[in-house]
Design an enzyme around this catalytic site. Structure first.
Site, PDB file in Angstrom:
ATOM      1  N   LEU A 140      -5.756 -12.646   4.491  1.00 30.84           N
ATOM      2  CA  LEU A 140      -6.883 -11.972   5.140  1.00 30.84           C
ATOM      3  C   LEU A 140      -7.920 -11.514   4.114  1.00 30.84           C
ATOM      4  O   LEU A 140      -8.809 -10.731   4.436  1.00 30.84           O
ATOM      5  CB  LEU A 140      -6.386 -10.772   5.951  1.00 30.84           C
ATOM      6  CG  LEU A 140      -5.402 -11.103   7.084  1.00 30.84           C
ATOM      7  CD1 LEU A 140      -4.860  -9.836   7.725  1.00 30.84           C
ATOM      8  CD2 LEU A 140      -6.067 -11.985   8.128  1.00 30.84           C
ATOM      9  N   ALA A 141      -7.761 -12.014   2.862  1.00 31.59           N
ATOM     10  CA  ALA A 141      -8.674 -11.607   1.780  1.00 31.59           C
ATOM     11  C   ALA A 141      -8.767 -10.085   1.717  1.00 31.59           C
ATOM     12  O   ALA A 141      -9.860  -9.520   1.679  1.00 31.59           O
ATOM     13  CB  ALA A 141     -10.037 -12.259   1.947  1.00 31.59           C
TER      14      ALA A 141
ATOM     15  N   ASP B 158       9.822  -9.887   1.569  1.00 29.06           N
ATOM     16  CA  ASP B 158       9.292 -10.295   0.267  1.00 29.06           C
ATOM     17  C   ASP B 158       8.887  -9.061  -0.524  1.00 29.06           C
ATOM     18  O   ASP B 158       8.152  -8.219  -0.028  1.00 29.06           O
ATOM     19  CB  ASP B 158       8.063 -11.195   0.467  1.00 29.06           C
ATOM     20  CG  ASP B 158       7.400 -11.531  -0.856  1.00 29.06           C
ATOM     21  OD1 ASP B 158       7.990 -12.308  -1.621  1.00 29.06           O
ATOM     22  OD2 ASP B 158       6.311 -11.005  -1.130  1.00 29.06           O
TER      23      ASP B 158
ATOM     24  N   TYR C 236       6.379  -4.077  -7.742  1.00 33.72           N
ATOM     25  CA  TYR C 236       5.707  -3.360  -6.657  1.00 33.72           C
ATOM     26  C   TYR C 236       6.105  -1.883  -6.690  1.00 33.72           C
ATOM     27  O   TYR C 236       7.275  -1.539  -6.539  1.00 33.72           O
ATOM     28  CB  TYR C 236       6.060  -3.948  -5.290  1.00 33.72           C
ATOM     29  CG  TYR C 236       5.473  -5.310  -4.988  1.00 33.72           C
ATOM     30  CD1 TYR C 236       4.573  -5.935  -5.844  1.00 33.72           C
ATOM     31  CD2 TYR C 236       5.827  -5.981  -3.818  1.00 33.72           C
ATOM     32  CE1 TYR C 236       4.058  -7.191  -5.560  1.00 33.72           C
ATOM     33  CE2 TYR C 236       5.301  -7.244  -3.524  1.00 33.72           C
ATOM     34  CZ  TYR C 236       4.416  -7.831  -4.409  1.00 33.72           C
ATOM     35  OH  TYR C 236       3.909  -9.077  -4.115  1.00 33.72           O
TER      36      TYR C 236
ATOM     37  N   ALA D 241     -10.567  -9.908   8.482  1.00 41.36           N
ATOM     38  CA  ALA D 241     -10.037  -9.252   9.692  1.00 41.36           C
ATOM     39  C   ALA D 241     -11.075  -8.349  10.346  1.00 41.36           C
ATOM     40  O   ALA D 241     -10.793  -7.735  11.368  1.00 41.36           O
ATOM     41  CB  ALA D 241      -8.789  -8.442   9.346  1.00 41.36           C
ATOM     42  N   ARG D 242     -12.247  -8.251   9.723  1.00 38.38           N
ATOM     43  CA  ARG D 242     -13.252  -7.330  10.263  1.00 38.38           C
ATOM     44  C   ARG D 242     -14.665  -7.894  10.081  1.00 38.38           C
ATOM     45  O   ARG D 242     -14.887  -8.679   9.159  1.00 38.38           O
ATOM     46  CB  ARG D 242     -13.158  -5.994   9.525  1.00 38.38           C
ATOM     47  CG  ARG D 242     -12.003  -5.141  10.007  1.00 38.38           C
ATOM     48  CD  ARG D 242     -11.967  -3.865   9.234  1.00 38.38           C
ATOM     49  NE  ARG D 242     -11.383  -4.120   7.929  1.00 38.38           N
ATOM     50  CZ  ARG D 242     -10.129  -3.818   7.636  1.00 38.38           C
ATOM     51  NH1 ARG D 242      -9.349  -3.256   8.536  1.00 38.38           N
ATOM     52  NH2 ARG D 242      -9.636  -4.074   6.449  1.00 38.38           N
TER      53      ARG D 242
ATOM     54  N   GLU E  88       0.481  -7.968  15.780  1.00 38.89           N
ATOM     55  CA  GLU E  88      -0.675  -8.869  15.837  1.00 38.89           C
ATOM     56  C   GLU E  88      -0.527 -10.055  14.885  1.00 38.89           C
ATOM     57  O   GLU E  88      -1.086 -11.123  15.118  1.00 38.89           O
ATOM     58  CB  GLU E  88      -1.949  -8.104  15.464  1.00 38.89           C
ATOM     59  CG  GLU E  88      -2.434  -7.171  16.557  1.00 38.89           C
ATOM     60  CD  GLU E  88      -3.501  -6.208  16.061  1.00 38.89           C
ATOM     61  OE1 GLU E  88      -3.872  -5.323  16.836  1.00 38.89           O
ATOM     62  OE2 GLU E  88      -3.954  -6.329  14.902  1.00 38.89           O
TER      63      GLU E  88
ATOM     64  N   HIS F   8       6.578 -14.540 -10.901  1.00 38.66           N
ATOM     65  CA  HIS F   8       5.421 -13.843 -10.338  1.00 38.66           C
ATOM     66  C   HIS F   8       4.080 -14.431 -10.789  1.00 38.66           C
ATOM     67  O   HIS F   8       3.032 -14.066 -10.291  1.00 38.66           O
ATOM     68  CB  HIS F   8       5.493 -12.356 -10.693  1.00 38.66           C
ATOM     69  CG  HIS F   8       4.866 -11.473  -9.660  1.00 38.66           C
ATOM     70  ND1 HIS F   8       5.129 -10.150  -9.573  1.00 38.66           N
ATOM     71  CD2 HIS F   8       3.976 -11.734  -8.667  1.00 38.66           C
ATOM     72  CE1 HIS F   8       4.428  -9.628  -8.576  1.00 38.66           C
ATOM     73  NE2 HIS F   8       3.720 -10.575  -8.012  1.00 38.66           N
TER      74      HIS F   8
HETATM   75  N1  LIG Z   1       2.317 -12.749  -5.815  1.00 40.41           N
HETATM   76  C1  LIG Z   1       1.241 -11.996  -6.098  1.00 40.41           C
HETATM   77  O1  LIG Z   1       0.707 -11.998  -7.201  1.00 40.41           O
HETATM   78  C2  LIG Z   1       0.672 -11.136  -5.004  1.00 40.41           C
HETATM   79  C3  LIG Z   1      -0.593 -10.552  -5.152  1.00 40.41           C
HETATM   80  C4  LIG Z   1      -1.108  -9.795  -4.090  1.00 40.41           C
HETATM   81  C5  LIG Z   1      -0.325  -9.624  -2.954  1.00 40.41           C
HETATM   82  N2  LIG Z   1       0.931 -10.167  -2.862  1.00 40.41           N
HETATM   83  C6  LIG Z   1       1.792  -9.979  -1.659  1.00 40.41           C
HETATM   84  O2  LIG Z   1       1.050 -10.406  -0.541  1.00 40.41           O
HETATM   85  C7  LIG Z   1       0.998  -9.333   0.420  1.00 40.41           C
HETATM   86  C8  LIG Z   1      -0.299  -9.447   1.193  1.00 40.41           C
HETATM   87  O3  LIG Z   1      -1.436  -9.285   0.336  1.00 40.41           O
HETATM   88  P1  LIG Z   1      -2.726  -8.569   0.915  1.00 40.41           P
HETATM   89  O4  LIG Z   1      -2.374  -7.173   1.350  1.00 40.41           O
HETATM   90  O5  LIG Z   1      -3.836  -8.746  -0.049  1.00 40.41           O
HETATM   91  O6  LIG Z   1      -2.954  -9.464   2.244  1.00 40.41           O
HETATM   92  P2  LIG Z   1      -4.023  -9.635   3.358  1.00 40.41           P
HETATM   93  O7  LIG Z   1      -3.211  -9.972   4.563  1.00 40.41           O
HETATM   94  O8  LIG Z   1      -5.077 -10.584   2.921  1.00 40.41           O
HETATM   95  O9  LIG Z   1      -4.792  -8.238   3.562  1.00 40.41           O
HETATM   96  C9  LIG Z   1      -4.170  -7.147   4.169  1.00 40.41           C
HETATM   97  C10 LIG Z   1      -5.236  -6.163   4.654  1.00 40.41           C
HETATM   98  O10 LIG Z   1      -5.869  -6.712   5.787  1.00 40.41           O
HETATM   99  C11 LIG Z   1      -6.083  -5.702   6.737  1.00 40.41           C
HETATM  100  N3  LIG Z   1      -5.322  -6.065   7.942  1.00 40.41           N
HETATM  101  C12 LIG Z   1      -4.058  -6.538   8.028  1.00 40.41           C
HETATM  102  N4  LIG Z   1      -3.717  -6.774   9.301  1.00 40.41           N
HETATM  103  C13 LIG Z   1      -4.820  -6.462  10.043  1.00 40.41           C
HETATM  104  C14 LIG Z   1      -5.105  -6.482  11.435  1.00 40.41           C
HETATM  105  N5  LIG Z   1      -4.200  -6.897  12.329  1.00 40.41           N
HETATM  106  N6  LIG Z   1      -6.330  -6.067  11.842  1.00 40.41           N
HETATM  107  C15 LIG Z   1      -7.264  -5.664  10.949  1.00 40.41           C
HETATM  108  N7  LIG Z   1      -7.038  -5.614   9.621  1.00 40.41           N
HETATM  109  C16 LIG Z   1      -5.830  -6.004   9.173  1.00 40.41           C
HETATM  110  C17 LIG Z   1      -5.587  -4.393   6.154  1.00 40.41           C
HETATM  111  O11 LIG Z   1      -6.707  -3.738   5.575  1.00 40.41           O
HETATM  112  P3  LIG Z   1      -6.840  -2.116   5.588  1.00 40.41           P
HETATM  113  O12 LIG Z   1      -5.627  -1.587   4.869  1.00 40.41           O
HETATM  114  O13 LIG Z   1      -8.119  -1.888   4.834  1.00 40.41           O
HETATM  115  O14 LIG Z   1      -6.908  -1.687   7.029  1.00 40.41           O
HETATM  116  C18 LIG Z   1      -4.624  -4.841   5.072  1.00 40.41           C
HETATM  117  O15 LIG Z   1      -4.552  -3.933   3.989  1.00 40.41           O
HETATM  118  C19 LIG Z   1       1.183  -8.052  -0.403  1.00 40.41           C
HETATM  119  O16 LIG Z   1       1.665  -6.994   0.386  1.00 40.41           O
HETATM  120  C20 LIG Z   1       2.197  -8.524  -1.436  1.00 40.41           C
HETATM  121  O17 LIG Z   1       3.499  -8.495  -0.850  1.00 40.41           O
HETATM  122  C21 LIG Z   1       1.422 -10.942  -3.847  1.00 40.41           C
END
Ligand SMILES: NC(=O)c1ccc[n+]([C@@H]2O[C@H](COP(=O)([O-])OP(=O)(O)OC[C@H]3O[C@@H](n4cnc5c(N)ncnc54)[C@H](OP(=O)(O)O)[C@@H]3O)[C@@H](O)[C@H]2O)c1
Length: 246
Positions: A140-141, A13, A18, A146-147, A217, A104
């Site tokens: 994961l907000a 995706d 991006y 996650a922490r 994970e 989007h």
């Molecule tokens: N359509 C839209 O408008 C839109 C908007 C936002 C995002 N997205 C898409 O959605 C994806 C996910 O968004 P998101 O990054 O906000 O998602 P998320 O899964 O809520 O948060 C990801 C964060 O969680 C932490 N994390 C992830 N896996 C972990 C683990 N196993 N253990 C501990 N911490 C963990 C990391 O933080 P740290 O980096 O601080 O370690 C990572 O940066 C984006 O990459 C993008 O492709 C789409």
């Protein structure tokens, strides 16, 4: 991406916006480098926002950027804008087709997690009734789920004071504490509890993974929550102001 491919993940995706197109270019480079047949992959991208010419500009932070002459018909969902966006994505992805083109904004790609459940009110109910899949982001907000409460991270600090800043409010702290408690009880990661909850609610959450270990994970096969555990996690939630619909 190679690790994901080796683990059997074939769906990627991305979005035109991006890193201003760089994400799509990287996918093309990845498929070429590892000689992966295009037809064995599913590529989802998105259109709507301006892809800025200057890599340092994030177009969503520049009000009215789509009205500048150099970006005419480069944003929004008019016929011309969609055709232009598709042509540009095809060129960056170096592919003759896109498997899934997503709008989007104004579509069922929403933010959804244990601490942001506003989409349950109308969007998810509508999608369920009409058989529409939901692939929400930020399950994961951005890391909060996650922490343990109070953990500082580079990412959370870097979005402080920006329109993307996230905060724990109302019952959120209790929810995160309960995620931690269940993770200890089930001997797994907090992220896995949060993802198990999200996976039970939607078609597929879009997780933000940034290391191979986290990728592994996030494949949560085998981690399931009972009905009582689901309710335990949900119960402290308090309604929030709707966000994300720009
Ligand atoms: N359509 C839209 O408008 C839109 C908007 C936002 C995002 N997205 C898409 O959605 C994806 C996910 O968004 P998101 O990054 O906000 O998602 P998320 O899964 O809520 O948060 C990801 C964060 O969680 C932490 N994390 C992830 N896996 C972990 C683990 N196993 N253990 C501990 N911490 C963990 C990391 O933080 P740290 O980096 O601080 O370690 C990572 O940066 C984006 O990459 C993008 O492709 C789409």
């Amino acid at each position: 991406m190679k690790a994901a491919w080796d683990l059997g993940i074939n769906t990627i995706d991305t979005a035109n916006v991006y890193s201003n197109g760089e994400s799509e270019r990287l996918i093309s480079k990845f498929l070429k480098k590892y000689n992966i047949p295009r037809h064995q992959t599913v590529i989802a991208t998105k259109c709507y926002s301006v892809v800025a010419n200057d890599p340092s500009i994030q177009s969503f932070t520049v009000p009215g950027i789509g009205d500048l002459p150099e970006y005419v018909n480069q944003s929004g969902l008019s016929r011309a804008a969609i055709f232009n966006a598709v042509d540009a994505s095809l060129a960056r992805l170096e592919t003759p087709y896109i498997d899934l083109l997503q709008i989007h904004r104004f579509d069922p790609a929403n933010e959804y997690s244990l601490v942001y459940r506003e989409e349950e009110r109308e969007m998810m109910a509508y999608c369920k009734y009409n058989g529409i899949g939901v692939i929400p982001w930020s399950p994961l907000a951005a890391g909060f789920l996650a922490r343990p409460v109070g953990t500082e991270t580079i990412r959370l600090n870097s979005i402080k004071g920006t329109p993307r800043e996230k905060k724990l409010i109302g019952g959120d702290t209790t929810i995160v504490n309960r995620v931690e408690e269940l993770a200890q009880k089930k001997n797994c990661k907090m992220s896995q509890i949060s993802l198990a909850w999200a996976a039970a609610k939607v078609t597929s959450p879009i997780v933000g993974v940034n290391s191979i270990q986290r990728l592994r994970e996030s494949i949560i096969t085998g981690i399931e929550l009972t009905a009582e555990e689901m309710v335990y996690l949900e119960e402290p939630y308090e309604p929030k102001v709707v966000r994300g619909h720009l």
